[in-house]
Design a protein around this motif. Structure first.
Motif, short mmCIF file in Angstrom:
data_model
loop_
_atom_site.label_atom_id
_atom_site.label_comp_id
_atom_site.label_asym_id
_atom_site.label_seq_id
_atom_site.Cartn_x
_atom_site.Cartn_y
_atom_site.Cartn_z
N UNK A 136 -39.81 -41.11 -15.53
CA UNK A 136 -39.93 -39.77 -16.20
C UNK A 136 -39.31 -38.54 -16.54
N UNK A 137 -38.70 -38.71 -17.72
CA UNK A 137 -38.11 -38.44 -18.89
C UNK A 137 -36.24 -39.15 -18.49
N UNK A 138 -36.27 -39.52 -18.17
CA UNK A 138 -35.48 -40.30 -17.92
C UNK A 138 -35.17 -41.07 -19.88
N UNK A 139 -33.31 -41.39 -19.76
CA UNK A 139 -32.93 -41.96 -21.33
C UNK A 139 -32.60 -43.26 -20.17
N UNK A 140 -32.82 -44.44 -20.39
CA UNK A 140 -32.30 -45.67 -20.61
C UNK A 140 -31.19 -46.21 -21.25
N UNK A 141 -30.34 -46.09 -20.48
CA UNK A 141 -28.71 -46.98 -21.83
C UNK A 141 -29.32 -48.24 -21.38
N UNK A 142 -29.04 -48.93 -22.32
CA UNK A 142 -28.06 -50.54 -21.73
C UNK A 142 -27.12 -51.04 -22.62
N UNK A 143 -26.56 -51.13 -21.62
CA UNK A 143 -25.11 -51.67 -22.10
C UNK A 143 -25.07 -53.19 -22.28
N UNK A 144 -25.04 -54.04 -23.73
CA UNK A 144 -25.36 -55.05 -23.74
C UNK A 144 -23.87 -55.63 -24.97
N UNK A 145 -23.44 -55.44 -24.39
CA UNK A 145 -22.01 -55.93 -24.86
C UNK A 145 -21.53 -55.42 -25.80
N UNK A 146 -22.69 -55.13 -26.74
CA UNK A 146 -22.57 -54.75 -28.54
C UNK A 146 -22.87 -56.21 -28.67
N UNK A 147 -23.70 -57.13 -27.89
CA UNK A 147 -24.20 -58.10 -28.78
C UNK A 147 -25.59 -57.71 -29.56
N UNK A 148 -25.43 -58.48 -31.06
CA UNK A 148 -25.97 -58.33 -32.03
C UNK A 148 -26.70 -60.52 -32.21
N UNK A 149 -26.72 -60.67 -31.95
CA UNK A 149 -27.38 -62.16 -31.77
C UNK A 149 -28.45 -62.61 -30.47
N UNK A 150 -28.57 -61.64 -30.07
CA UNK A 150 -29.35 -62.17 -29.01
C UNK A 150 -30.46 -60.45 -28.83
N UNK A 151 -31.69 -60.33 -28.05
CA UNK A 151 -32.73 -59.15 -28.11
C UNK A 151 -32.52 -58.53 -26.84
N UNK A 152 -31.90 -57.68 -26.32
CA UNK A 152 -31.52 -57.43 -24.91
C UNK A 152 -33.65 -56.89 -24.25
N UNK A 153 -33.94 -56.55 -25.32
CA UNK A 153 -35.11 -56.01 -24.65
C UNK A 153 -36.12 -56.02 -25.65
N UNK A 154 -37.73 -56.14 -25.66
CA UNK A 154 -38.40 -56.55 -26.51
C UNK A 154 -39.68 -55.35 -26.39
N UNK A 155 -40.94 -55.58 -27.56
CA UNK A 155 -42.03 -55.01 -27.01
C UNK A 155 -42.66 -54.50 -26.16
N UNK A 156 -42.85 -55.38 -25.03
CA UNK A 156 -43.76 -55.67 -23.64
C UNK A 156 -43.12 -54.47 -22.83
#
Length: 234
Positions: free
Chosen positions: A85-105
């Motif tokens: 709790x309280x952290x900020x998730x930092x996701x290295x997604x390689x700058x990819x913009x044609x695939x969603x690394x994360x979704x609503x669930x």
């Protein structure tokens, strides 16, 4: 980490803009601290401050980037269960913009666990659903395809390169309308002190400008103006 000390530092940083932080860090010799591509996905998000919990993707490799990988013990789902709790998730997604690394669930589960925010150089999917979770998100945009269309999940709590910036677990992230900035953990106390003073000084300068003062000698302040500022502080 001292939770009480963190709380005081984070409360102070909540009143400091990322613009000010980049200037303070530049003066300390750190020029590369602003995460490229991480912008608020919703208007009016409050400034968020927290310790980084890092998540790392690499480019997709077909034998590994499969829907079956979502059920692996080492998966995005498992990573979320480790986020405090309280952290900020930092996701290295390689700058990819044609695939969603994360979704609503996944965002809904993070919100339920008390994660403060999500910051990434990639794109989310299910944008309307992501926004409905109430989790503050800074990212490059949205994309319909799933993560495995362009990314392979690797691990969590490793050093990552997000938006061209090195982020280590437990570095401090500050995110606002101008984007997200990384404050190295070892520099936190010093940066907080300098940044709070800089915001105070700039507030005084803004008051002077609104009163009609010219900028030369005021911004940055020369010796005379600095003396006036010091007197005003008293």
């Amino acid at each position: 980490m001292d939770a009480t000390k963190d709380a005081a530092a984070f409360e102070a940083l909540a009143g400091v803009t990322t613009a000010t932080l980049t200037t303070i860090l530049l003066k300390k010799g750190l020029r590369n601290v602003w995460i490229r591509g991480a912008f608020p996905l919703a208007p009016g998000l409050p400034r968020m401050v927290g310790r980084a919990f890092t998540v790392r993707f690499i480019p997709a490799r077909e034998d590994l980037a499969t829907p079956e990988s979502w059920s692996s013990p080492k998966s995005t789902r498992a990573a979320i269960e480790q986020m405090p709790a309280g952290c900020i998730a930092v996701v290295d997604a390689q700058g990819v913009t044609d695939a969603g690394f994360w979704g609503d669930i996944l965002c809904a589960r993070m919100a339920r666990r008390g994660v403060a925010a999500l910051v990434s150089d990639g794109a989310v999917r299910d944008l309307a659903g992501v926004l409905s979770t109430g989790l503050p998100v800074w990212a490059r945009g949205a994309a319909a395809p799933p993560s495995v269309a362009g990314l392979t999940f690797v691990d969590w709590q490793q050093p990552v390169g997000c938006g061209g910036v090195a982020v280590f677990p437990d570095d401090v992230i500050v995110a606002d309308q101008d984007g997200a900035v990384v404050v190295p953990a070892a520099l936190l106390d010093e940066v907080v002190a300098l940044a709070v003073e800089q915001e105070r000084l700039e507030g005084w300068i803004m008051d002077e400008v609104r009163a009609g003062a010219a900028l030369p000698g005021l911004y940055p302040p020369n010796a005379e103006q600095r003396a006036r500022y010091e007197a005003a502080k008293q």
